[in-house]
Scaffold this active site. Sequence first.
Site, PDB file in Angstrom:
ATOM      1  N   GLU A 108      -5.878   2.799   1.413  1.00 44.68           N
ATOM      2  CA  GLU A 108      -6.738   2.490   0.277  1.00 44.68           C
ATOM      3  C   GLU A 108      -7.910   1.703   0.756  1.00 44.68           C
ATOM      4  OE1 GLU A 108      -6.995  -0.894  -2.221  1.00 44.68           O
ATOM      5  OE2 GLU A 108      -8.730   0.240  -2.079  1.00 44.68           O
ATOM      6  N   GLU A 110       4.517   2.456   9.835  1.00 39.17           N
ATOM      7  CA  GLU A 110       5.422   3.554   9.532  1.00 39.17           C
ATOM      8  C   GLU A 110       6.896   3.150   9.449  1.00 39.17           C
ATOM      9  OE1 GLU A 110       2.479   6.738  11.770  1.00 39.17           O
ATOM     10  OE2 GLU A 110       4.502   6.431  12.530  1.00 39.17           O
TER      11      GLU A 110
END
Length: 453
Positions: A336, A178
């Site tokens: 992903e 993050e």
Amino acid sequence: MLRLFILLPFLLNLAVGVPSSREFSRDDFPPGFVFGSGTSAYQVEGAANEDGRTPSIWDTFAHAGKAHGATGDVACDGYHKYKEDVQLMADIGLDAYRFSISWSRLIPNGRGPINPKGLQYYNNLINELVSHGIQPHVTLHNYDLPQALEDERDFTEYAEVCFREFGDRVSYWTTVNEPNVFVTGGYDLGFVPPQRCSPPIGHCSRGNSSSEPYIAAHNILLAHASAARLYKQKYKVSSEIFHILHFNMWFLDPLVFGDYPNIMKQYVGARMPAFTDHESKQVKGSIDFIGVVHYNNVYIKDNSNSQKMVYRDFLIDAALELIMMQDSSSGYEHLEGLAGLGQRMQRNSTLDDIPRVKYMHGYIGGVLDALRNGSNTRGYFAWAFLDVFELLDGYGSSYGLNYVDLDDPDLKRYPKLSAKWYSKFLKGRSINLDEVIELEKNASPLSQSHLKQ
């Protein structure tokens, strides 16, 4: 298969509220699809002052009373209870566990000698996971920069220690968790460590909200590229695949094209750092992995008038207004390959965490729908494995699949309904939305007498 990636959360509307499959089972997912859960070092380990660990910037922040009066000194005591926790993971049926390494536990001064006790702990944890058939997914940095390195960073050297010491058993790596929250929260708004900001954006004792977020982000990209280059050149083997996760254009464009978006350079102007030709080549192409971290749902409204303001920060430069949606207190990660989620609830409210079960059903069904529509998603991680110390809420909120009784000296763990639901799904049971709705009708409150049974 090795994957190195950056986790980037951003406020956006993804799957919440989107129709998903009502009934499905694990067999509906492709072979090799990974289901897991995760935590991070400062939030779960505890043992903050044991066996040579030194303070991180989060220790300093929490001990200054800025984390709702709570600290991670003990947290869930994962440092001592890792065997119990890994057994609980195995009982649930997790394929993988994502955790972070405490830099200040492994290398107490941020640089220099390795702490043997810290090295032993992470070796023990990894070995325990592997012995139970659980994939270790390791994050190198999750907000908790060593306090000694607040102004200096030797990330590549730290990364090399981790690659060298753990790489024979760890095939999935995260470089920085993050980073856009780290730089905007720590260097723009100043509400998380190292608490750097400037008026009128915030009121910190130091910092420059107009320029430092861009400088910090730039350095994170360079640090990632350096660690990635080191890994590819020295530690990657032919059978492994290198991945990186990212999300917004601030970080995505440099990784794909070697430079920031033109519109961003136009709006930010001289405050935007520039890559040298050499740096551009190093950063470009250090990615083949796309992902999203989702915490909240928001509406976005054009705010072009912000460009007329004299003093600007990242959010003003972005020329948009964020409008929070109601009941938007959940967290979601989509990597992903690796997707995960988290549903916020009040701590001690109930073991029958129906909202989390409904949330997980909706998201897992949404991932399945995406796969059927051609998505290349490879896995799904639930945040969090335990009710950990939450960085923005201390012990006031609960994201865990498993309840931790903070009033019990042994910090006993209790699987919630969501853990049992997840376990049944992972072990092949067909999951139907109607069953989830029926659970909601029969929900019961949490009582201490129930916990003591």
